[in-house]
Design an enzyme around this catalytic site. Structure first.
Site, short mmCIF file in Angstrom:
data_model
loop_
_atom_site.label_atom_id
_atom_site.label_comp_id
_atom_site.label_asym_id
_atom_site.label_seq_id
_atom_site.Cartn_x
_atom_site.Cartn_y
_atom_site.Cartn_z
N ARG A 1 39.57 15.57 15.63
CA ARG A 1 40.45 15.52 16.73
C ARG A 1 41.06 14.20 16.85
O ARG A 1 41.52 13.96 17.93
CB ARG A 1 39.50 15.73 17.91
CG ARG A 1 38.50 14.79 18.17
CD ARG A 1 38.08 15.34 19.75
NE ARG A 1 36.60 14.54 20.06
CZ ARG A 1 36.08 14.32 21.20
NH1 ARG A 1 36.62 14.92 22.18
NH2 ARG A 1 35.01 13.83 21.06
N ASP B 1 33.13 5.16 18.99
CA ASP B 1 32.98 6.30 19.57
C ASP B 1 31.92 6.34 20.88
O ASP B 1 30.76 6.27 20.87
CB ASP B 1 32.32 7.31 18.55
CG ASP B 1 33.21 7.53 17.19
OD1 ASP B 1 34.45 7.37 17.47
OD2 ASP B 1 32.76 7.76 16.15
N ASP C 1 27.52 8.73 11.35
CA ASP C 1 28.94 8.78 11.50
C ASP C 1 29.62 8.16 12.36
O ASP C 1 31.06 8.01 12.48
CB ASP C 1 29.44 10.30 11.25
CG ASP C 1 28.66 11.00 12.55
OD1 ASP C 1 27.60 11.16 12.57
OD2 ASP C 1 29.53 11.41 13.48
N ASN C 2 28.86 7.61 13.31
CA ASN C 2 29.28 6.83 14.61
C ASN C 2 29.15 5.05 14.53
O ASN C 2 29.00 4.64 15.18
CB ASN C 2 28.68 7.05 15.88
CG ASN C 2 29.18 8.29 16.39
OD1 ASN C 2 30.12 9.18 15.75
ND2 ASN C 2 28.36 9.25 16.98
N GLY D 1 40.12 20.14 18.66
CA GLY D 1 40.73 19.20 18.27
C GLY D 1 41.47 18.31 19.56
O GLY D 1 41.94 17.25 19.53
N GLY E 1 34.00 14.66 9.59
CA GLY E 1 35.37 14.37 9.30
C GLY E 1 36.11 13.94 10.97
O GLY E 1 35.49 14.47 11.78
#
Length: 496
Positions: free
Chosen positions: A101, A271, A261-262, A135, A98
């Site tokens: 940050r 990213d 996730d990238n 974060g 998720g």
């Protein structure tokens, strides 16, 4: 409910907030209040990215804008949130991840008919998905992401954009104490392969369907007319991913962290962590020193992209319902990637119309083999080849290599191929295809070191040069040279 912070301000008059991702519901995100960043200041701003929002960075002279883009105040109409996703990291299922940050402020359109853009603050503070993290982002990684985003856009490579960086004296602790920064990122959507993996893995097929329908409706509406819209969507994502990675390979770009996730569902580079534009050409180059097995080495990027698409296909299988159709959609990558790569490399070789595949592959593979043998500087060599095409001076190329005999023989065959085709290399095309300037690691590091002493001149000069990478910039000619020997010792990791 207003997000917390120091206050609020009206949005620019021409903005219309849509916030469509927020409408998906609480299963997809968590509402997160703004977390003020102490004493923010400007580091850099991208005029090109600002134009996408109908903004002019020269109007940002008062303190309101720096506070808005640091997460200290809010615009009326925005709904800050962090989205949930999962994913495979270095080939291993990592579970729930998720936005740890990053805060999605919302989605803005500048006219009723204009495509909307999501505005996201990276480094904006803790979210429910931060796990043990703080974060925040540090100035070092924020400068790299900002410059890389805008450099990739100028190279014609699909990417998220970076509007600006704001910094702060607020301490952030990584391997050593550093200072905080926020990058404002723009994209039509920040949805990743990992969003689909999250809901599929947990058996949340209603949410998986809602997310897929959302993406189809807003970003791939033409797929909705297909007999199997979800399979059509998967095939389109495979095509876009192939086009993106082919362009990476053509400019010598190593992403470094190609986790699922990238990976963007829109085929955007996203990213920017331990990325690198290669200096000496080495197909096995690993830019991320945390990648101990070399999973994301330069030459493996196309295969990893395909593997990631397999993960996406597995996630969508409950909706497609047939493994053969799923594999067929993913396998569009296998034909799209070589087509896009060969088209890009043909332009680098000066072919305005790509020649037959076999002669092109033969000449290209021979050249890349010669370059790899002595790790010729990737960017400088291709630019020199364009100079040869323009002037006929072989020395422009031979001065870049040690194996002069081997490269001289290749140049002879290169000339013969063009003669056989009845055309010389298109020098103008090569000038527009082979950049003179890329974001070399050592240049980014020098800019970071200056910025850490509150000197942001080099960051902004790099932005100017990298925004026009094919042009001549006489004042910065040194930045077009091969990296100095000491730069080989620079190491990058996922720490940011």
């Amino acid at each position: 409910m207003h997000p917390t912070g120091f206050g609020h301000t009206p949005s620019p008059a021409h903005w219309q907030w849509h916030n469509r991702f927020a409408s998906l519901g609480p299963e997809f995100h968590a509402n997160v209040p703004l977390q003020p960043l102490p004493a923010p200041y400007w580091v850099a701003r991208s005029p090109s990215a600002a134009q996408l929002l109908g903004l002019d960075v020269t109007d940002w002279s008062d303190s309101a804008w720096v506070h808005l883009l640091s997460g200290n105040t809010w615009w009326d109409g925005m709904q800050p949130l962090a989205s949930v996703y999962s994913g495979h990291q270095f080939g291993v299922w990592a579970g729930q991840l998720g936005d740890g940050r990053a805060l999605l402020l919302g989605e803005v359109a500048t006219t009723p008919d204009a495509p909307s853009l999501e505005i996201q603050l990276k480094g904006a503070g803790r979210t429910p998905f931060s796990r043990s993290g703080d974060g925040r982002a540090v100035l070092r990684s924020s400068i790299r992401e900002f410059l890389a985003s805008e450099a990739m856009h100028a190279l014609g490579i699909p990417t998220t954009r970076a509007l600006c960086i704001t910094g702060s004296p607020h301490p952030v602790y990584r391997e050593t104490p550093e200072t905080a920064a926020v990058v404002t990122r723009l994209a039509p959507s920040f949805i990743r392969f990992g969003h689909f993996e999250h809901f599929s893995h947990h058996g949340l097929h209603t949410q998986l369907r809602d997310l897929t329908d959302f993406v189809l409706q807003h970003f791939y509406p033409h797929c909705m007319q297909a007999p199997d819209p979800v399979a059509a969507l998967l095939g389109e994502v495979a095509e876009r991913t192939a086009a993106m990675v082919a362009l990476w390979q053509s400019v010598g770009f190593c992403h470094g962290v190609m986790n699922t996730d990238n990976m963007s569902i829109l085929g955007l580079t996203i990213d920017y962590g331990p990325f690198q534009f290669m200096d000496g050409f080495d197909p096995q180059h690993i830019c991320n020193h945390s990648d101990h097995q070399g999973r994301y080495a330069f030459a493996r990027q196309p295969a990893i992209a395909y593997w990631n698409l397999m993960c996406l296909g597995q996630a969508l299988l409950p909706l497609i319902g047939d493994s053969d159709r799923t594999i067929a959609a993913i396998d569009r990558f296998k034909t799209a990637y070589p087509a896009h790569f060969e088209a890009a490399m043909a332009k680098k070789l000066g072919f305005s119309s790509p020649p037959a595949q076999e002669p092109l592959r033969k000449h290209l593979n021979t050249l890349l083999g010669l370059m790899a043998q002595e790790q010729a500087d990737y960017t400088v060599f291709w630019r020199a080849l364009g100079t040869y095409a323009r002037t006929g001076e072989r020395q422009a190329v031979l001065d870049q290599v040690v194996n002069r005999e081997g490269f001289d023989a290749w140049l002879l065959s290169f000339d013969e191929l063009h003669i056989h085709l009845g055309c010389g290399p298109d020098a103008d095309l090569m000038q527009k295809t082979n950049p003179k300037y890329v974001l070399r690691n050592y240049l980014a590091q020098q800019a970071i070191e200056k910025a850490e002493s509150c000197d942001f001149g080099m960051v902004n000069d790099l932005l100017t040069v990298l925004s026009a990478p094919y042009d001549e910039h006489p004042a910065f000619e040194a930045w077009a040279a091969p990296a100095p020997e000491w730069a080989r010792s620079l190491q990058l990791s996922c720490s940011s």
